[in-house]
Design a protein around this motif. Structure first.
Motif, PDB file in Angstrom:
ATOM      1  N   MET A   1       0.826  -1.201   0.000  1.00  0.00           N
ATOM      2  CA  MET A   1       0.000   0.000   0.000  1.00  0.00           C
ATOM      3  C   MET A   1       0.859   1.249   0.000  1.00  0.00           C
ATOM      4  SD  MET A   1      -3.415  -0.352   2.117  1.00  0.00           S
ATOM      5  CE  MET A   1      -3.415   1.376   1.839  1.00  0.00           C
TER       6      MET A   1
ATOM      7  N   GLU B   1      -3.006   6.474   0.116  1.00  0.00           N
ATOM      8  CA  GLU B   1      -3.929   5.691  -0.696  1.00  0.00           C
ATOM      9  C   GLU B   1      -5.176   5.308   0.105  1.00  0.00           C
ATOM     10  OE1 GLU B   1      -2.194   1.981  -1.895  1.00  0.00           O
ATOM     11  OE2 GLU B   1      -3.655   1.676  -3.510  1.00  0.00           O
TER      12      GLU B   1
ATOM     13  N   PHE C   1      -7.539   2.180   0.265  1.00  0.00           N
ATOM     14  CA  PHE C   1      -7.593   0.797  -0.208  1.00  0.00           C
ATOM     15  C   PHE C   1      -8.816   0.138   0.387  1.00  0.00           C
ATOM     16  CE2 PHE C   1      -6.691  -3.702  -0.218  1.00  0.00           C
ATOM     17  CZ  PHE C   1      -5.989  -3.899  -1.407  1.00  0.00           C
TER      18      PHE C   1
ATOM     19  N   VAL D   1      -7.393   2.171   5.076  1.00  0.00           N
ATOM     20  CA  VAL D   1      -7.758   0.806   4.710  1.00  0.00           C
ATOM     21  C   VAL D   1      -9.198   0.612   5.154  1.00  0.00           C
ATOM     22  CG1 VAL D   1      -7.318  -1.649   5.050  1.00  0.00           C
ATOM     23  CG2 VAL D   1      -5.409  -0.045   5.033  1.00  0.00           C
TER      24      VAL D   1
ATOM     25  N   ALA E   1     -12.498   4.209  -3.040  1.00  0.00           N
ATOM     26  CA  ALA E   1     -11.186   3.559  -3.077  1.00  0.00           C
ATOM     27  C   ALA E   1     -10.370   3.902  -4.309  1.00  0.00           C
ATOM     28  CB  ALA E   1     -11.366   2.053  -2.996  1.00  0.00           C
TER      29      ALA E   1
ATOM     30  N   ARG F   1      -7.788   1.755  -4.861  1.00  0.00           N
ATOM     31  CA  ARG F   1      -7.635   0.365  -5.285  1.00  0.00           C
ATOM     32  C   ARG F   1      -8.552  -0.521  -4.450  1.00  0.00           C
ATOM     33  NH1 ARG F   1      -2.015  -2.131  -5.212  1.00  0.00           N
ATOM     34  NH2 ARG F   1      -1.816  -0.955  -3.254  1.00  0.00           N
TER      35      ARG F   1
ATOM     36  N   VAL G   1      -6.706  -7.628  -7.205  1.00  0.00           N
ATOM     37  CA  VAL G   1      -6.399  -6.289  -6.701  1.00  0.00           C
ATOM     38  C   VAL G   1      -6.279  -5.365  -7.900  1.00  0.00           C
ATOM     39  CG1 VAL G   1      -4.764  -4.828  -5.433  1.00  0.00           C
ATOM     40  CG2 VAL G   1      -5.083  -7.197  -4.745  1.00  0.00           C
TER      41      VAL G   1
END
Lengths: 251, 263
Positions: A1, A5, A7, A158, A171, A173, A185
């Motif tokens: 990660m 970000e 995720f 996360v 998100a 990703r 992913v």
């Protein structure tokens, strides 16, 4: 990660989302393998590491007789460089509820208090476990705005969820997990190559509804328009939704 | 932030939370007074020259009240907190774990002191009890109070790990506490209990807490009616201190921040 970000960990109930996140949070021991969170093994969590992460668990509503302001001020005292409780109340929209006892808050308000507590230490990394389960649509929209704001401010997030629209909205990703394994992913748009997969063109033909899969929908529609002499009745062009791809992946 | 500062802050928060939940305030503080009243009405007479039964039950209920706030209180509260995720949330913060226990101990000390003060005030106002004037008696009271309540608190924290759910906690803790109250001479004169029962009770702290409290609030003449013919204060101190050590060891060995189903 990567730093900054967002995720999302997607998966059906019982797939291992919470288990995974709890291992990362240092609440649960892994059976095998290696884990590194902010450069530390969560099994050896110490207060200095704890101060750098924020955790929003699934459970809520445990402060009962304390007020929003009291809870936030108290938790701020646990961290070396806490955020201002006043500013956070504003941010999560609980300023009007500062003197309200926690047990009188609605589900959505409690969840916002949970998030405020998760970020009061100004974490570099924030874990959100199914943050919007049980929210009404408007509360979810507001909540998403809050999370986007945190991400823009540089917090790495996360998120676990079983709502596909939530993953798509928030998100950068997405990881799909099923039966304890990550099966894909990618970015929400790129998941399962759905941008390059055949589109389905649907319209109402002279003898009833028609559907055609095509890799070149623009050309197909132009040709069809020519054949039908202009307007195509009830025309839709769709590509597989995140939901279609997701259901394929977990099947 | 150091352990102690945060412990004090947690203590203040715990006390605030306690005082705001009306049921627990009324029950915890009112129950001993109700029991003293009921038993004094049932047995209005004297146990020995110059010692009324109401004085005896008062000392028993002071000790039982300390056990109720420490042992029963925490034995029920902590499993509920564990169930509701309070402990897990705290474990997810950089708060030093010792601060949590410091906060609980402060809360129990405050409630125990309040409970005892109310009982004494009630006894002075309504049963014509006179409080001892001798400062040495109050010194004895202080150490019996602190050692007794600390042991009970630690045992309560240890007991909180025995039960797997918050709902099961009161079913486990309440009968244990009741049995100890009966065999330790809270309600009945200790020496009138069967010999074996006295032997069993002497292994546990409540009997010694009661005896220590009797030495403070009953006339010196009553010492002759004790099992050993004296207050045995040295032994009281020894047994209570031993239970503080045992309680601490049990806490360190058994305490869990998460429920069993959490893994």
């Amino acid at each position: 990660m990567a730093t900054g970000e967002v995720f999302a960990l997607l998966g059906p109930n019982g797939a291992g989302k919470t288990t995974t996140v709890e291992i990362l949070e240092g609440f649960r021991r892994r059976d095998s393998g290696e884990v590194s969170v902010l450069g530390t093994d969560p099994d050896r969590a110490n207060p200095a590491w704890r101060a750098r992460i924020g955790v929003v668990l699934q459970s809520t509503g445990e402060f009962e007789e304390l007020t929003v302001e009291e809870v936030l001020t108290h938790f701020a005292g646990y961290y070396p460089h806490p955020d201002d409780p006043e500013r956070l109340m504003e941010l999560v929209g609980l300023t009007g509820k500062r003197k309200a006892r926690a047990r009188t808050l609605s589900g959505g308000q409690r969840r916002r208090l949970d998030v405020a507590l998760g970020v009061i230490g100004r974490p570099e990394l924030l874990f959100l476990d199914e943050p919007t389960t049980g929210f009404d649509p408007q509360a979810r929209q507001e909540f998403w705005g809050l999370i986007r704001g945190l991400a823009e401010a540089g917090t790495t997030i996360v998120l676990t969820t079983h709502y596909l629209d939530e993953a798509e909205a928030l998100a950068d990703r997405v990881g799909v997990i099923t039966a304890g394994r990550i099966v894909a992913v990618d970015t929400p748009a790129g998941l399962g190559n759905r941008t390059s997969r055949p589109a389905t063109v649907r319209w109402l033909g002279p003898s009833g509804p028609r559907a055609e899969e095509t890799a070149t929908p623009t050309e197909f529609v132009a040709r069809l328009s020519g054949e039908l002499g202009g307007e195509i009745p009830q025309l839709t062009v769709t590509r597989p939704t995140l939901e279609d791809v997701y259901l394929e992946l977990i099947a | 932030m150091n352990v102690l500062t945060l412990g004090v802050r947690r203590g203040r928060l715990e006390i605030k939370q306690f005082l705001r939940s009306r049921e627990s305030v009324v029950f915890t503080l009112g129950f001993p007074i109700i029991m003293v009243t009921i038993f004094s009405l049932i047995y209005p007479g004297e146990l020995a020259p110059g010692v009324r039964y109401s004085q005896y039950i008062l000392t028993g209920m002071i000790a039982a009240g300390l056990m109720a706030t420490g042992f029963q209180g925490l034995g029920m509260q902590i499993p509920m907190e564990r169930d509701r995720g309070v402990l897990k949330r705290l474990a997810g913060t950089p708060m030093p774990k010792a601060s949590y226990f410091a906060g609980k101990i402060l809360m129990v000390l405050a409630i125990g002191a309040l409970c005892t003060a109310l009982l004494l005030a009630y006894a002075v106002l309504f049963t014509g009890t006179t409080l001892p004037a001798d400062p040495m008696k109050w010194l004895t009271f202080a150490w019996v109070f602190v050692l007794g309540i600390t042991g009970c608190t630690l045992l309560g924290i240890a007991a909180s790990s025995l039960v797997s759910t918050g709902r099961g906690a009161s079913a486990v803790v309440t009968p244990i506490a009741l049995v100890f109250q009966f065999v330790s001479g809270v309600y009945f004169v200790f020496t009138s209990l069967p010999h074996w029962m006295q032997q069993v009770a002497a292994l546990f702290p409540l009997k010694w807490m009661c005896q220590g409290m009797r030495s403070v609030f009953l006339p010196e003449s009553y010492a002759a009616h004790e099992a050993a013919g004296s207050w045995e204060l040295g032994k009281v101190a020894l047994v209570l201190a031993a239970w503080v050590v045992i309680g601490l060891a049990l806490c360190l060995l058994t305490f869990r921040w998460t429920t069993r189903r959490d893994g």
